[in-house]
Design a protein around this motif. Structure first.
Motif, PDB file in Angstrom:
ATOM      1  N   PHE A   8       0.810  -1.219   0.000  1.00 49.98           N
ATOM      2  CA  PHE A   8       0.000   0.000   0.000  1.00 49.98           C
ATOM      3  C   PHE A   8       0.853   1.282   0.000  1.00 49.98           C
ATOM      4  CE2 PHE A   8      -1.369   3.195   3.145  1.00 49.98           C
ATOM      5  CZ  PHE A   8      -2.410   3.785   2.448  1.00 49.98           C
ATOM      6  N   GLU A   9       1.860   1.331   0.893  1.00 52.54           N
ATOM      7  CA  GLU A   9       2.616   2.583   1.070  1.00 52.54           C
ATOM      8  C   GLU A   9       3.309   3.004  -0.221  1.00 52.54           C
ATOM      9  OE1 GLU A   9       2.774  -0.028   3.081  1.00 52.54           O
ATOM     10  OE2 GLU A   9       2.010   0.707   4.996  1.00 52.54           O
ATOM     11  N   PHE A  10       3.677   2.034  -1.052  1.00 49.17           N
ATOM     12  CA  PHE A  10       4.361   2.369  -2.305  1.00 49.17           C
ATOM     13  C   PHE A  10       3.376   2.857  -3.373  1.00 49.17           C
ATOM     14  CE2 PHE A  10       7.177  -0.900  -0.406  1.00 49.17           C
ATOM     15  CZ  PHE A  10       8.330  -0.130  -0.299  1.00 49.17           C
ATOM     16  N   ALA A  11       2.117   2.437  -3.245  1.00 48.36           N
ATOM     17  CA  ALA A  11       1.149   2.694  -4.326  1.00 48.36           C
ATOM     18  C   ALA A  11       0.189   3.828  -4.008  1.00 48.36           C
ATOM     19  CB  ALA A  11       0.338   1.418  -4.594  1.00 48.36           C
ATOM     20  N   LYS A  12       0.117   4.222  -2.739  1.00 45.81           N
ATOM     21  CA  LYS A  12      -1.027   5.049  -2.330  1.00 45.81           C
ATOM     22  C   LYS A  12      -1.055   6.420  -2.989  1.00 45.81           C
ATOM     23  CE  LYS A  12       0.984   7.081   1.729  1.00 45.81           C
ATOM     24  NZ  LYS A  12       0.885   7.606   3.002  1.00 45.81           N
ATOM     25  N   ASP A  13       0.093   6.908  -3.496  1.00 36.99           N
ATOM     26  CA  ASP A  13       0.082   8.238  -4.097  1.00 36.99           C
ATOM     27  C   ASP A  13      -0.420   8.243  -5.540  1.00 36.99           C
ATOM     28  OD1 ASP A  13       1.064   9.129  -1.704  1.00 36.99           O
ATOM     29  OD2 ASP A  13       3.156   8.835  -2.306  1.00 36.99           O
ATOM     30  N   LYS A  14      -0.634   7.077  -6.096  1.00 34.57           N
ATOM     31  CA  LYS A  14      -1.236   7.016  -7.446  1.00 34.57           C
ATOM     32  C   LYS A  14      -2.672   7.527  -7.322  1.00 34.57           C
ATOM     33  CE  LYS A  14       2.064   5.138  -9.661  1.00 34.57           C
ATOM     34  NZ  LYS A  14       2.677   5.842 -10.761  1.00 34.57           N
ATOM     35  N   ASP A  64      -5.391   7.134  -8.905  1.00 34.55           N
ATOM     36  CA  ASP A  64      -6.549   6.252  -9.093  1.00 34.55           C
ATOM     37  C   ASP A  64      -6.435   4.957  -8.280  1.00 34.55           C
ATOM     38  OD1 ASP A  64      -4.462   5.274 -10.571  1.00 34.55           O
ATOM     39  OD2 ASP A  64      -5.668   4.732 -12.314  1.00 34.55           O
ATOM     40  N   TYR A  65      -5.514   4.943  -7.297  1.00 38.59           N
ATOM     41  CA  TYR A  65      -5.393   3.756  -6.434  1.00 38.59           C
ATOM     42  C   TYR A  65      -6.525   3.778  -5.403  1.00 38.59           C
ATOM     43  CZ  TYR A  65      -3.622   0.518  -2.937  1.00 38.59           C
ATOM     44  OH  TYR A  65      -3.502  -0.527  -2.050  1.00 38.59           O
ATOM     45  N   PRO A  66      -7.271   2.693  -5.276  1.00 40.37           N
ATOM     46  CA  PRO A  66      -8.395   2.700  -4.335  1.00 40.37           C
ATOM     47  C   PRO A  66      -7.938   2.456  -2.896  1.00 40.37           C
ATOM     48  CG  PRO A  66      -8.334   0.619  -5.540  1.00 40.37           C
ATOM     49  CD  PRO A  66      -7.172   1.424  -6.029  1.00 40.37           C
ATOM     50  N   ASP A  67      -7.686   3.520  -2.165  1.00 45.01           N
ATOM     51  CA  ASP A  67      -7.283   3.401  -0.758  1.00 45.01           C
ATOM     52  C   ASP A  67      -8.491   2.880   0.014  1.00 45.01           C
ATOM     53  OD1 ASP A  67      -6.753   3.745   1.892  1.00 45.01           O
ATOM     54  OD2 ASP A  67      -5.859   5.740   1.672  1.00 45.01           O
ATOM     55  N   SER A  68      -8.365   1.678   0.567  1.00 44.18           N
ATOM     56  CA  SER A  68      -9.566   1.051   1.141  1.00 44.18           C
ATOM     57  C   SER A  68     -10.077   1.784   2.373  1.00 44.18           C
ATOM     58  CB  SER A  68      -9.302  -0.413   1.460  1.00 44.18           C
ATOM     59  OG  SER A  68      -8.164  -0.516   2.250  1.00 44.18           O
ATOM     60  N   MET A  69      -9.266   2.674   2.951  1.00 43.67           N
ATOM     61  CA  MET A  69      -9.741   3.472   4.093  1.00 43.67           C
ATOM     62  C   MET A  69     -10.871   4.417   3.672  1.00 43.67           C
ATOM     63  SD  MET A  69      -8.437   2.761   6.816  1.00 43.67           S
ATOM     64  CE  MET A  69      -7.664   1.206   6.699  1.00 43.67           C
ATOM     65  N   GLU A  70     -10.922   4.710   2.375  1.00 47.85           N
ATOM     66  CA  GLU A  70     -11.976   5.625   1.918  1.00 47.85           C
ATOM     67  C   GLU A  70     -13.293   4.895   1.664  1.00 47.85           C
ATOM     68  OE1 GLU A  70     -10.249   7.630  -1.425  1.00 47.85           O
ATOM     69  OE2 GLU A  70      -8.639   8.431  -0.147  1.00 47.85           O
ATOM     70  N   TYR A  71     -13.290   3.598   1.810  1.00 51.12           N
ATOM     71  CA  TYR A  71     -14.507   2.812   1.604  1.00 51.12           C
ATOM     72  C   TYR A  71     -14.939   2.229   2.939  1.00 51.12           C
ATOM     73  CZ  TYR A  71     -13.096   2.782  -3.324  1.00 51.12           C
ATOM     74  OH  TYR A  71     -12.728   3.133  -4.589  1.00 51.12           O
ATOM     75  N   ARG A  72     -16.199   1.963   3.110  1.00 50.65           N
ATOM     76  CA  ARG A  72     -16.645   1.291   4.327  1.00 50.65           C
ATOM     77  C   ARG A  72     -17.625   0.171   3.956  1.00 50.65           C
ATOM     78  NH1 ARG A  72     -12.805   2.903   6.362  1.00 50.65           N
ATOM     79  NH2 ARG A  72     -12.546   4.334   8.104  1.00 50.65           N
ATOM     80  N   TYR A  73     -17.086  -0.867   3.337  1.00 50.51           N
ATOM     81  CA  TYR A  73     -17.919  -2.034   3.032  1.00 50.51           C
ATOM     82  C   TYR A  73     -17.858  -2.987   4.223  1.00 50.51           C
ATOM     83  CZ  TYR A  73     -18.019  -0.808  -1.958  1.00 50.51           C
ATOM     84  OH  TYR A  73     -18.217  -0.197  -3.158  1.00 50.51           O
ATOM     85  N   ASP A  74     -19.005  -3.473   4.653  1.00 50.54           N
ATOM     86  CA  ASP A  74     -19.015  -4.395   5.799  1.00 50.54           C
ATOM     87  C   ASP A  74     -18.373  -5.739   5.459  1.00 50.54           C
ATOM     88  OD1 ASP A  74     -20.294  -2.434   7.102  1.00 50.54           O
ATOM     89  OD2 ASP A  74     -22.272  -3.400   7.174  1.00 50.54           O
ATOM     90  N   PRO A 121      10.190  -5.174 -18.604  1.00 50.64           N
ATOM     91  CA  PRO A 121       9.679  -5.219 -17.221  1.00 50.64           C
ATOM     92  C   PRO A 121       8.200  -4.874 -17.141  1.00 50.64           C
ATOM     93  CG  PRO A 121      11.120  -3.313 -17.552  1.00 50.64           C
ATOM     94  CD  PRO A 121      11.203  -4.135 -18.798  1.00 50.64           C
ATOM     95  N   ILE A 122       7.476  -5.585 -16.307  1.00 48.10           N
ATOM     96  CA  ILE A 122       6.055  -5.268 -16.110  1.00 48.10           C
ATOM     97  C   ILE A 122       5.996  -3.992 -15.260  1.00 48.10           C
ATOM     98  CG2 ILE A 122       3.884  -6.065 -15.070  1.00 48.10           C
ATOM     99  CD1 ILE A 122       4.922  -8.965 -15.420  1.00 48.10           C
ATOM    100  N   PRO A 123       5.274  -2.939 -15.739  1.00 47.84           N
ATOM    101  CA  PRO A 123       5.231  -1.695 -14.959  1.00 47.84           C
ATOM    102  C   PRO A 123       4.712  -1.978 -13.550  1.00 47.84           C
ATOM    103  CG  PRO A 123       4.254  -1.384 -17.115  1.00 47.84           C
ATOM    104  CD  PRO A 123       4.496  -2.858 -16.972  1.00 47.84           C
ATOM    105  N   SER A 124       5.462  -1.505 -12.540  1.00 48.19           N
ATOM    106  CA  SER A 124       5.149  -1.864 -11.152  1.00 48.19           C
ATOM    107  C   SER A 124       5.003  -0.611 -10.295  1.00 48.19           C
ATOM    108  CB  SER A 124       6.293  -2.732 -10.618  1.00 48.19           C
ATOM    109  OG  SER A 124       6.285  -2.801  -9.216  1.00 48.19           O
ATOM    110  N   VAL A 125       4.074  -0.660  -9.323  1.00 48.86           N
ATOM    111  CA  VAL A 125       3.953   0.456  -8.372  1.00 48.86           C
ATOM    112  C   VAL A 125       4.439   0.017  -6.997  1.00 48.86           C
ATOM    113  CG1 VAL A 125       2.058   1.635  -9.549  1.00 48.86           C
ATOM    114  CG2 VAL A 125       1.538  -0.173  -7.892  1.00 48.86           C
ATOM    115  N   THR A 126       5.340  -0.945  -6.974  1.00 48.89           N
ATOM    116  CA  THR A 126       5.785  -1.524  -5.701  1.00 48.89           C
ATOM    117  C   THR A 126       7.303  -1.401  -5.560  1.00 48.89           C
ATOM    118  OG1 THR A 126       6.101  -3.673  -6.704  1.00 48.89           O
ATOM    119  CG2 THR A 126       3.907  -3.220  -5.839  1.00 48.89           C
ATOM    120  N   ASN A 127       7.885  -2.251  -4.747  1.00 47.15           N
ATOM    121  CA  ASN A 127       9.348  -2.253  -4.583  1.00 47.15           C
ATOM    122  C   ASN A 127       9.985  -3.469  -5.261  1.00 47.15           C
ATOM    123  OD1 ASN A 127       8.309  -4.096  -2.792  1.00 47.15           O
ATOM    124  ND2 ASN A 127       9.716  -3.597  -1.116  1.00 47.15           N
TER     125      ASN A 127
END
Ligand SMILES: Cc1ncc(COP(=O)(O)O)c(C=O)c1O
Length: 382
Positions: free
Chosen positions: A204-210, A212-222, A306-312
């Protein structure tokens, strides 16, 4: 009386356990040092933080050594409070475990029985496949899409009355790709409320600044549980701490099957110290970004894709299992450990974690040495 051990295991061990593959971790540095007598080794195999832990984490953990005769706080009050403050949550919505994989194991224990249907993708985190199979669940997978991303349309179509759990690694390991907000919203329209979605956000920490990344904290699904970890960007793989966020009922039920004193005392302290040190996290991301640009530029220059990556980490397709093995072994001889992905059911690929500047220099030097021999044999597959 002589007992036939095969018969014992046949009678005692369920078939789904006998058929399980054992999880294969990246090759440890000490093991390679022992085997090859090498002194300079760079491990780029397990997506760890090459900078190491935050000094705040080390200070907290060192202080805890004097308390080791005591059991840790089984409710991990201080660490949960730090997480609750950071993410504006209640402690009742948080579960902690021995790594996020530890929490995945609790989910499997609490929600899956033999025959339960679990839906996920091909080419995702092998640890989840193993855990689902270990409780006898039936694993149903759909292919990734042509960009190596979770295919939400295919997943939505594959949901049936029997589906109990859907697992999504976002970003995905071993491809480093992610699904967007739009794709996540699309999928959730098709997920019945009685199906549990595991959103594994280990990176998450590597991707969250994208954007259109869906930060799950912004959702509240039960029916969604988010899993995150201190093993990657926070540099604490060695102490095994992961955390999950979800509806309090889900968390309460998971807590019933959880071992009481996980994470251990030192792990609770280290994780709390790491959360405090946000500058260490920012440094980690910066160094990772530089390493990513250098690594992908180099690989492209040499003809890889290389496959484009948003990670480490970065994954490349080498075209055959033999090519993947060859690159792994030739680099091992030079003291560089990468990850062939055979155990991840991707035998034609290798994955390279991003290291420090020095470790990346070591990788490039090693590649320069081995490439003539490698390309001679497998260049035609590029
Ligand atoms: C996608 C994914 N999920 C979970 C994990 C496990 O992490 P932890 O160390 O928190 O158990 C990993 C580790 O490689 C991972 O890549």
């Amino acid at each position: 009386m002589a007992v036939d051990p095969n018969r014992i295991s046949e009678e005692l061990v369920p078939e789904y356990i006998r058929n399980l593959a054992v999880y294969q971790a990246g090759k440890p540095i000490d093991e390679l040092a022992r085997e090859k007598g090498l002194t300079k080794i760079s491990k780029l195999a397990s997506n760890e933080n090459p900078l190491g832990p935050s000094p705040f984490a080390i200070k907290e953990m060192t202080g805890g050594l004097w308390e080791l005769h005591r059991y840790p706080d089984m409710h991990a009050y201080a660490l949960k409070q730090s997480l609750a403050d950071l993410y504006d949550l209640k402690k009742e919505n948080i579960i902690l475990g021995n790594g996020s994989e530890g929490i995945m194991a609790y989910i499997a224990r609490a929600f899956l029985q033999p025959g339960s249907e679990v839906l996920t993708s091909e080419k995702t985190f092998i640890g989840f496949y193993i855990l689902a199979r270990s409780v006898g669940a039936t694993l149903k997978t759909v292919p990734l899409n042509s960009e190596y991303r979770f295919d939400v349309e295919a997943l939505a179509k594959a949901i049936t009355d029997k589906t109990k759990v859907i697992y999504i690694a976002n970003p995905n390991n071993p491809t480093g790709t992610y699904i967007s907000k739009k794709e996540f919203d699309y999928l959730m329209e098709y997920v019945p409320s009685n199906v549990l979605v595991i959103l594994d956000e280990a990176y998450f920490e590597f991707a969250k600044d994208k954007g259109d990344y869906p930060d799950s904290m912004e959702y509240r699904y039960d029916n969604v549980i988010t899993l995150r970890t201190f093993s990657k960007a926070y540099g604490l793989s060695g102490i095994r701490v992961g955390y999950g966020f979800g509806h309090e009922d889900l968390i309460a039920n998971l807590t019933k099957v959880k071992l009481p004193f996980e994470p251990n005392l030192i792990a609770q302290l280290g994780a709390k110290g790491a959360l405090f040190d946000q500058p260490h996290l920012e440094r980690t991301k910066l160094i990772n970004h530089h390493g990513y640009v250098r690594l992908t530029t180099y690989l492209k220059e040499k003809g890889f894709n290389p496959i484009p990556s948003v990670t480490n980490f970065v994954t490349i397709k080498l075209g055959s299992p033999e090519a993947s093995n060859e690159m792994f072994n030739l680099l091992l001889n030079e003291g560089v450990i990468i990850r062939p992905l055979k155990a991840n059911e991707m035998p034609e690929y290798v994955r390279i974690s991003i290291g420090t500047t020095e470790e990346m220099d070591h990788f490039f030097e090693a590649m320069e040495k081995i490439l003539p021999q490698y390309l001679d044999k497998y260049g035609n597959l590029l």
